[in-house]
Design an enzyme around this catalytic site. Structure first.
Site, PDB file in Angstrom:
ATOM      1  CD  GLU A 198      -2.986  -2.758   3.253  1.00 32.00           C
ATOM      2  OE1 GLU A 198      -3.727  -3.576   2.382  1.00 32.00           O
ATOM      3  OE2 GLU A 198      -2.044  -3.028   3.563  1.00 32.00           O
ATOM      4  NE  ARG A 253       0.151   4.873  -0.580  1.00 34.50           N
ATOM      5  CZ  ARG A 253      -0.713   5.607   0.241  1.00 34.50           C
ATOM      6  NH1 ARG A 253      -0.854   6.727   0.236  1.00 34.50           N
ATOM      7  NH2 ARG A 253      -1.145   4.897   1.018  1.00 34.50           N
ATOM      8  CB  SER A 294      -0.909  -0.030   1.045  1.00 35.99           C
ATOM      9  OG  SER A 294      -0.302   0.107   2.246  1.00 35.99           O
ATOM     10  CG  HIS A 295       2.437   3.258   2.586  1.00 37.88           C
ATOM     11  ND1 HIS A 295       1.520   2.414   3.179  1.00 37.88           N
ATOM     12  CD2 HIS A 295       2.165   4.350   2.989  1.00 37.88           C
ATOM     13  CE1 HIS A 295       0.481   3.290   3.871  1.00 37.88           C
ATOM     14  NE2 HIS A 295       1.046   4.404   3.615  1.00 37.88           N
TER      15      HIS A 295
END
Length: 341
Positions: free
Chosen positions: A188, A52, A47-48
């Site tokens: 998420e 991103r 999620s990071h």
């Protein structure tokens, strides 16, 4: 045909920098942003990770974030350094302020870094981990957009409001945790939406305030805090500590400032650094071993330490020299290089 794509660690780094530069970021900002994205992907924090890059380039296209503003550092007090990001992403401001923060903590025993006027998307564990690598204890916190309802409510007031902590250890990786005070990170839910997967019960409510497992409905409704009233109280603390205390936005104000652009949140960040050698004094070795006894007591009964899975993922990535992402994400990333700028 495979639904995943594997890149070498070197290619993941160079692709990240190239995408950011191609889309308009200065080299200094591109490298600072890419570093935390690359670390996230290396540690399988999807999620990071490379996902991103889509967020950063979109925010730049909204006209909200500065692509090249040079951070301005102010030595505000013996125990405080400020860095004004001047409307850019927070990472270069953090890189600018960290050496001064560390120097002040070693001199005073404790010091704070206040980053102001920054856009923020990144995980906090790379920041506290870097401070722990210098032998210091670190704590970091930041608000975001008002996506999260307070306990008992159904409308967003808080941000996801992450809190990160790092404790240096004599050998190996530091003790680190980094978690949102929401039940899950916003990213998420977005990854579940992109994959067409349901989210767990208790993560969010829809726009009518009803519990939902639909990621699309959750993005239009409000997220929930973890642990009910306990997560809600922690989230309020972070709003105050990393908002009014450092003279920056609350999550509600960040959301209003966005004015529907859908950009990355705009606010501040507070980072504390503590020198255990000064706090513990001549008994440093004894108290350090007492801390190790705590970790041994946790691990000795089969429990895990926070970040243990992430460190294991890091070891796998470094051993193979690769990372793997969804093929659809890889295609989206390549499109960022081929679009007309």
């Amino acid at each position: 045909m495979s639904d995943t794509h594997t890149l070498s660690l070197d290619d993941a780094w160079s692709l990240s920098v190239r995408i950011l530069e191609t889309n308009g970021f200065s080299l200094d900002h591109a490298r600072a942003i890419a570093r935390t994205i690359w670390q996230g992907q290396r540690d399988e924090c999807h999620s990071h990770g490379l996902y991103r890059l889509l967020v950063c380039t979109h925010t730049l296209k909204t006209g909200k974030v500065s692509a090249n503003a040079a951070p301005e550092l102010t030595d505000a007090a013996p125990g405080l350094v400020r860095v004004d990001a001047r409307g850019a992403y927070s990472l270069l401001a953090y890189d600018t302020g960290r050496p001064v923060l560390i120097e002040k903590a070693r001199k005073q025993g404790i010091a704070a870094l206040a980053i102001n006027h920054c856009y923020h998307f990144s995980a906090l564990w790379p920041e506290v981990e870097a401070i722990a690598a210098e032998g210091l204890v670190a704590l970091a916190m930041t608000p975001s957009h008002s996506w999260v309802a307070p306990h008992g409510g159904t409308k967003g007031v808080f941000g996801t409001n992450p809190l990160a902590f790092a404790w240096p250890r004599p050998e190996g990786n530091p003790f680190v945790f980094d978690f949102a005070t929401s039940a899950a990170a916003r990213g998420e839910i977005e990854l579940h939406r992109r994959a067409g997967k349901a989210i767990p019960e208790g993560w969010a409510v829809d726009s009518d305030g009803h519990s939902t497992t639909d990621a699309e409905a959750a993005m239009k409704g409000a997220m929930l805090t973890f642990g009910g009233h306990k997560g809600s109280a922690l989230s309020a603390m972070i709003e105050l500590m990393a908002g009014p205390l450092i003279g920056d936005f609350l999550s509600l104000e960040s959301q209003a400032y966005d004015a529907g652009a859908g950009a990355t949140p705009y606010h501040g960040e507070l980072i504390l650094a503590i020198d255990p050698k000064i706090f513990m004094g001549t008994d440093y070795m004894m108290h350090s071993q007492r801390a190790e006894a705590l970790f041994d007591a946790i691990l000795g009964q089969g429990a895990r330490l926070p970040s243990q899975r992430r460190y294991e993922a890091r070891a796998r990535s470094e051993a193979s020299g690769t990372v793997t992402i969804p093929k659809a994400l890889y295609d989206d990333l390549l499109a960022l290089l081929s679009e007309d700028k």
